[in-house]
Motif scaffolding. Sequence first.
Motif, PDB file in Angstrom:
ATOM      1  N   PHE A  57       0.376  11.638 -10.019  1.00 53.99           N
ATOM      2  CA  PHE A  57      -0.358  12.895  -9.871  1.00 53.99           C
ATOM      3  C   PHE A  57       0.555  14.090 -10.102  1.00 53.99           C
ATOM      4  N   ASP A  58       1.781  14.017  -9.580  1.00 47.57           N
ATOM      5  CA  ASP A  58       2.731  15.113  -9.808  1.00 47.57           C
ATOM      6  C   ASP A  58       3.067  15.261 -11.288  1.00 47.57           C
ATOM      7  N   LEU A 104       0.823  -1.207   0.000  1.00 49.75           N
ATOM      8  CA  LEU A 104       0.000   0.000   0.000  1.00 49.75           C
ATOM      9  C   LEU A 104       0.859   1.260   0.000  1.00 49.75           C
ATOM     10  N   VAL A 105       1.940   1.228   0.746  1.00 47.66           N
ATOM     11  CA  VAL A 105       2.843   2.386   0.760  1.00 47.66           C
ATOM     12  C   VAL A 105       3.452   2.613  -0.622  1.00 47.66           C
ATOM     13  N   GLU A 106       3.839   1.525  -1.281  1.00 44.47           N
ATOM     14  CA  GLU A 106       4.402   1.652  -2.626  1.00 44.47           C
ATOM     15  C   GLU A 106       3.366   2.153  -3.616  1.00 44.47           C
ATOM     16  N   GLU A 134       3.503   5.599  -5.791  1.00 45.83           N
ATOM     17  CA  GLU A 134       3.346   5.614  -7.250  1.00 45.83           C
ATOM     18  C   GLU A 134       2.213   6.534  -7.673  1.00 45.83           C
ATOM     19  N   ALA A 135       1.092   6.528  -6.906  1.00 45.20           N
ATOM     20  CA  ALA A 135      -0.015   7.428  -7.225  1.00 45.20           C
ATOM     21  C   ALA A 135       0.393   8.889  -7.067  1.00 45.20           C
TER      22      ALA A 135
END
Length: 263
Positions: A175-176, A164-166, A170-171
Amino acid sequence: MLVSNGGLFLIALVLALWTGAAIWALVTGLQMRRAAGTARRQLRRLTRLIDSGPAIPLIVRSDSRIEGPERVARWLGLEKLPPYLAELSQAARGLDREALDLLGQKITTAQKSGAPFAMAVTAAGSNRRLRIEGRLADPQTIAPGAVLLWFYDATESETRMAALVEAEAEAKRAFDALSGLIEAAPIPMWFRRPPMSSRPGRSWSRPSMGSRRSRSPRVRSRAIRPRAARSPRRSRARGARWRWSICRSRGAASRAMPSTCTT
């Protein structure tokens, strides 16, 4: 030798009392045996319940002696459970020395202050992640100053947490990258917020004073509407004005019709 009636009565009374005491002792022994059998079965049931449960208890006494099931040793990769806490770290087995030192510090703090603690450790030579929760043991059941540790196998939850952290990282990167694309776009790009209010990119939301962009944000924002929302007549008229402006910018000699201008 003759015995008087009073002596016979006393002998009979003593025998009766002896028989009664024997019967009471027999009944009490049978009851205690039944209670011991029930306690033994309950203890065996509780032991099996603890062995099959998701957590394993480990008692750490004030002199660093430990007591617990052999399942703890198997989780730590040891052949058998050592008698002292310091022996949980062995060559390529058990806990790491740093993790064991930290665990010892937390146990000492819990013995002095009574505050519970929790920590995650990794068994040496394996991918098993263990979560340890400790608190001061009840002095009515265990000797005063003892700390009760509960070991949980948190390998699956820790793996999911890492995934979940990965995925979150990545999300954020995606987004950036999308935000950078919107900011660097040569045409205005609009996006919707959760309250469904549109917002342009920063390069178009804050135009400089006196520039052409500051005078035409409305025209540009209308230009990105779906074509199905426009009427055919307005589309043709707007296309004609657009081609006429192109002809004028190219320096047409006369006000020719838009259709005669070469685009």
